[in-house]
Motif scaffolding. Structure first.
Motif, PDB file in Angstrom:
ATOM      1  N   TRP A 114      -4.596  -3.245  -9.124  1.00  0.00           N
ATOM      2  CA  TRP A 114      -3.852  -2.020  -8.823  1.00  0.00           C
ATOM      3  C   TRP A 114      -2.701  -2.295  -7.857  1.00  0.00           C
ATOM      4  O   TRP A 114      -1.690  -1.595  -7.878  1.00  0.00           O
ATOM      5  CB  TRP A 114      -4.785  -0.946  -8.267  1.00  0.00           C
ATOM      6  CG  TRP A 114      -5.621  -0.317  -9.328  1.00  0.00           C
ATOM      7  CD1 TRP A 114      -6.971  -0.458  -9.525  1.00  0.00           C
ATOM      8  CD2 TRP A 114      -5.153   0.553 -10.363  1.00  0.00           C
ATOM      9  NE1 TRP A 114      -7.379   0.256 -10.624  1.00  0.00           N
ATOM     10  CE2 TRP A 114      -6.279   0.889 -11.159  1.00  0.00           C
ATOM     11  CE3 TRP A 114      -3.916   1.073 -10.708  1.00  0.00           C
ATOM     12  CZ2 TRP A 114      -6.192   1.728 -12.262  1.00  0.00           C
ATOM     13  CZ3 TRP A 114      -3.815   1.898 -11.810  1.00  0.00           C
ATOM     14  CH2 TRP A 114      -4.944   2.225 -12.575  1.00  0.00           C
ATOM     15  N   ILE A 156       0.997  -0.891  -8.499  1.00  0.00           N
ATOM     16  CA  ILE A 156       1.716  -0.109  -7.488  1.00  0.00           C
ATOM     17  C   ILE A 156       3.020  -0.801  -7.110  1.00  0.00           C
ATOM     18  O   ILE A 156       4.074  -0.171  -6.993  1.00  0.00           O
ATOM     19  CB  ILE A 156       0.828   0.099  -6.246  1.00  0.00           C
ATOM     20  CG1 ILE A 156      -0.368   0.995  -6.590  1.00  0.00           C
ATOM     21  CG2 ILE A 156       1.635   0.718  -5.094  1.00  0.00           C
ATOM     22  CD1 ILE A 156      -1.423   1.056  -5.505  1.00  0.00           C
ATOM     23  N   LEU A 195      -3.240  -1.532  -0.509  1.00  0.00           N
ATOM     24  CA  LEU A 195      -1.888  -1.225  -0.060  1.00  0.00           C
ATOM     25  C   LEU A 195      -1.311  -2.367   0.778  1.00  0.00           C
ATOM     26  O   LEU A 195      -0.123  -2.696   0.658  1.00  0.00           O
ATOM     27  CB  LEU A 195      -1.891   0.079   0.740  1.00  0.00           C
ATOM     28  CG  LEU A 195      -2.407   1.309  -0.024  1.00  0.00           C
ATOM     29  CD1 LEU A 195      -2.430   2.535   0.881  1.00  0.00           C
ATOM     30  CD2 LEU A 195      -1.559   1.582  -1.267  1.00  0.00           C
TER      31      LEU A 195
END
Length: 530
Positions: A43, A47, A202
Motif C-alpha cells: 500500500w 499511495i 506512511l
C-alpha cells in the motif's frame, strides 16, 4: 535555451522518465519498505504512486507551457521571483545531483554479493570500502562520458537500457513467485499485515526509497527543451512513466514479501538485512540463473538512472544560471553537440563529493526524498498562478482537466509525506536548504539587490512554510518521531489545514504579470552588456 537541439521523441522521453524511476530503487526499495511497513508496504507503493501522479501532473502542465532545459528549477522563479526560485531550485538540484553517486553505490553494493572474496571486500554491510568507492567513482565517470558528446547518444543508450529494465524485474517477479511464494507471509509473520500500524506504511512512503524512486518523473520535464513536440510528449511521458513504474514496483513488492523464507521472519520484517535483497533471495531459492541476471542488472538499472540524472542535472545547472543564480560559464552550450558541458563538469565534481560523504544507499535515499519534497511544493502553486494570470504572453498548449482540484491535493500530499518522513530528519534536511542561501545573496549583491524586496516578499511564504512544518514535525505524533504534543490522527489534520493556508498564501504572493521571466530577460541583457 539557444543551442539546444530538439531530437527526443515521445517514446524516448517516456523511456527517460521510466529509466530514471526504475533505477536502484527497484533493487533495494522492496526490502527497505518491508522493513518499515511489513507486508503493508504494498500500500505504501500505491499511495506513493498516487501522490507523485498528482504532483507530476502539475509539473507536466508547466513543462508543456515552458519547454525549457532544467525546467524543474525555473517555474518557481517565473511565478514568484528569484528568492523562492532559488530555494526551490537548490533543493531540487541537491536531491537530483546526489542520485548520481547513489546509483553507482547501489551497483557496487550488489556486486559485493558475488561469490568471491575480493567482491565481498567492497562493502562492509553499511558503507563501501576504499576500493568500492574507487569503482563507484569509475561508474560516475562512465555516466558522464555517455552524456558528454551528444543528447542523441544518451537517448539511444537510455532507451535500450530501459527495455532491459522491463525484462529483469519481470523475470524477478515471475521467478520468485513461481519458486517460493509463501502466502502466509502476508498475515502470519510477527505483527501480521501491518506490524508497525498504518503509521509505518506512511513513514515507508517518505523514507524507504519510494519518493526517491518515483522522483525520476522529473527527467522528461527537465529535458522538455529537447523534445520534438513538448506539449504532447511531456504529459504522456510523465504520466506514463509514473503509472508503468508503479505497477512494476507493486508487483516486485508482492513477490519480495511472498519469497522470504519462513525461518527468516521469526523476529519480524525489521531485522532482515540483505546486501543484495533480490539476488540473496534468488540464491536462497536456488534460482542461480536469476541471481546472475540480477547481478548484471545491478549495473544496468542504476547505470541507466545515473546516466539520465547526469543529463538532467546539467540542464538544472543551466536553468539556474539562466535564472541568474550561477556563474555565466554554466550557461554555455557546446556549439556542435548541444550539451551544457561546463555544467556537466561541475556536477561531476559535486557527485564525487557526495560519493565520498555518503557511502550507503538507505541513509542517502531518505535525505534525497525529503529534499525533493521541499522542491515539489512550488509546482502546484506555480501552475495555478499561471492559470490565474490573464495578461501573460505565453503559450498554453496543455490545460489538464481538474487542475484546480489536483493542485491543492498535490500540495497537501507533498506536505503530508514531508511530515511522515519523521523528526529529526525533516528538520535536518530543511536546514540543508539554508546552506545555499549565501550563493543567492552573492548574486543578488552582484545585481545591486535589484527588486530584492519584491522577490523576498513573494517567496516569504515558503520560508515560513518550512519553519511551520519543522514545528509540526517536532510537536507531532511519536509515531512520526515527534514529542506527541499533537496526537496521532490530529497531527495529520493540522498538516492538511496548514497546507491549505500556505497553498492560498503562495498563490496570492505571486509576482504580477510573469515578472520572474522578465527578471530573467533583464539578467540576460546585463550579461550581454557586460
Amino acid at each position: 535555451m539557444k543551442g539546444m537541439k530538439r531530437n527526443i521523441g515521445t517514446f524516448a522521453l517516456m523511456m527517460t522518465g521510466l529509466g530514471s524511476i526504475i533505477g536502484s530503487g527497484w533493487l533495494f526499495g522492496a526490502w527497505k519498505a518491508a522493513s518499515v511497513a511489513g507486508p503493508a508496504a504494498i500500500w505504501a507503493w500505491v499511495i506513493g504512486m498516487i501522490a507523485i501522479m498528482f504532483i507530476g501532473l502539475t509539473y507536466a502542465e508547466l513543462g508543456a507551457m515552458f519547454p525549457e532545459a532544467g525546467g524543474m528549477v525555473r517555474y518557481g522563479h517565473y511565478s514568484h521571483g528569484s528568492f523562492l526560485g532559488f530555494i526551490s531550485g537548490w533543493a531540487n538540484w541537491i536531491a537530483i545531483v546526489s542520485v548520481i553517486p547513489v546509483e553507482a553505490v547501489a551497483s557496487i553494493q550488489y556486486m559485493s554479493s558475488w561469490p568471491w572474496a575480493w567482491a565481498k571486500a567492497l562493502y562492509n554491510g553499511e558503507t563501501l570500502s576504499p576500493v568500492g568507492l574507487v569503482l563507484a567513482a569509475c561508474l560516475v565517470v562512465v555516466y558522464f562520458l555517455i552524456n558528454y558528446w551528444t543528447v542523441k547518444l544518451f537517448a539511444r543508450v537510455n532507451t535500450a537500457i530501459t527495455v532491459f529494465k522491463f525484462l529483469i524485474p519481470g523475470l524477478t517477479i515471475i521467478g520468485l513467485i513461481y519458486a517460493g511464494f509463501h502466502a502466509n507471509n502476508f498475515t502470519h509473520a510477527p505483527g501480521g499485515f501491518t506490524p508497525n500500524g498504518w503509521a509505518g506504511v506512511l513513514t515507508a512512503v517518505a523514507t524507504s526509497g519510494i519518493v526517491f524512486a518515483f522522483n525520476g518523473f522529473q527527467s522528461p520535464i527537465n529535458m522538455a527543451g529537447e523534445a520534438k513536440n513538448p506539449s504532447r510528449s511531456v504529459p504522456i511521458a510523465v504520466a506514463g512513466s509514473i503509472l508503468l513504474a508503479g505497477i512494476i514496483y507493486v508487483l516486485l513488492q508482492t513477490a519480495y514479501i511472498g519469497a522470504v523464507p519462513d525461518h527468516l521472519l521469526a523476529k519480524g520484517w525489521g531485522v532482515l538485512n540483505f546486501s543484495s535483497p533480490f539476488a540473496d533471495l534468488a540464491l536462497a531459492l536456488n534460482l542461480n540463473w536469476l541471481a546472475l541476471l540480477l547481478f548484471a542488472d545491478a549495473f544496468v538499472s542504476p547505470s541507466g538512472t545515473g546516466m539520465t540524472y547526469t543529463a538532467t542535472t546539467a540542464r538544472m545547472i543551466y536553468g539556474m544560471e539562466q535564472n541568474g543564480y550561477f556563474p555565466r560559464i554554466f550557461g554555455k552550450i557546446h556549439p556542435v553537440y548541444g550539451v551544457p558541458r561546463p555544467a556537466m563538469w561541475f556536477n561531476l565534481a559535486v557527485s564525487f563529493l557526495f560519493l565520498f560523504i555518503f557511502r550507503g544507499w538507505g541513509s542517502l535515499a531518505e535525505v534525497i526524498s525529503v529534499a525533493t519534497l521541499i522542491s515539489y511544493v512550488t509546482g502546484p502553486i506555480s501552475v495555478m498562478v499561471f492559470r490565474r494570470m490573464k495578461d501573460v504572453n505565453v503559450s498554453r498548449p496543455l490545460k489538464i482537466k481538474g487542475m484546480p482540484v489536483i493542485a491543492p491535493l498535490a500540495f497537501i500530499v507533498a506536505s503530508l509525506i514531508l511530515y511522515w518522513a519523521t523528526w529529526p530528519l525533516t528538520g535536518q534536511v530543511t536546514l540543508i536548504m539554508i546552506i545555499g542561501l549565501p550563493v543567492y545573496f552573492y548574486y543578488q549583491a552582484k545585481n545591486n539587490w535589484k527588486d530584492f524586496a519584491a522577490n523576498f516578499k513573494a517567496g516569504l511564504w515558503l520560508v515560513v512554510y518550512l519553519i511551520v512544518m519543522m514545528g509540526i514535525s517536532y510537536l507531532g505524533s511519536s509515531k512520526f518521531g515527534g514529542t506527541n504534543h499533537i496526537p496521532y490522527g490530529m497531527d495529520m489534520v493540522v498538516v492538511v489545514i496548514a497546507a491549505l493556508i500556505f497553498y492560498f498564501w503562495g498563490i496570492r504572493s505571486a509576482l504580477p504579470s510573469y515578472q520572474g521571466k522578465q527578471d530573467e530577460q533583464s539578467n540576460e541583457q546585463m550579461k550581454i552588456a557586460n
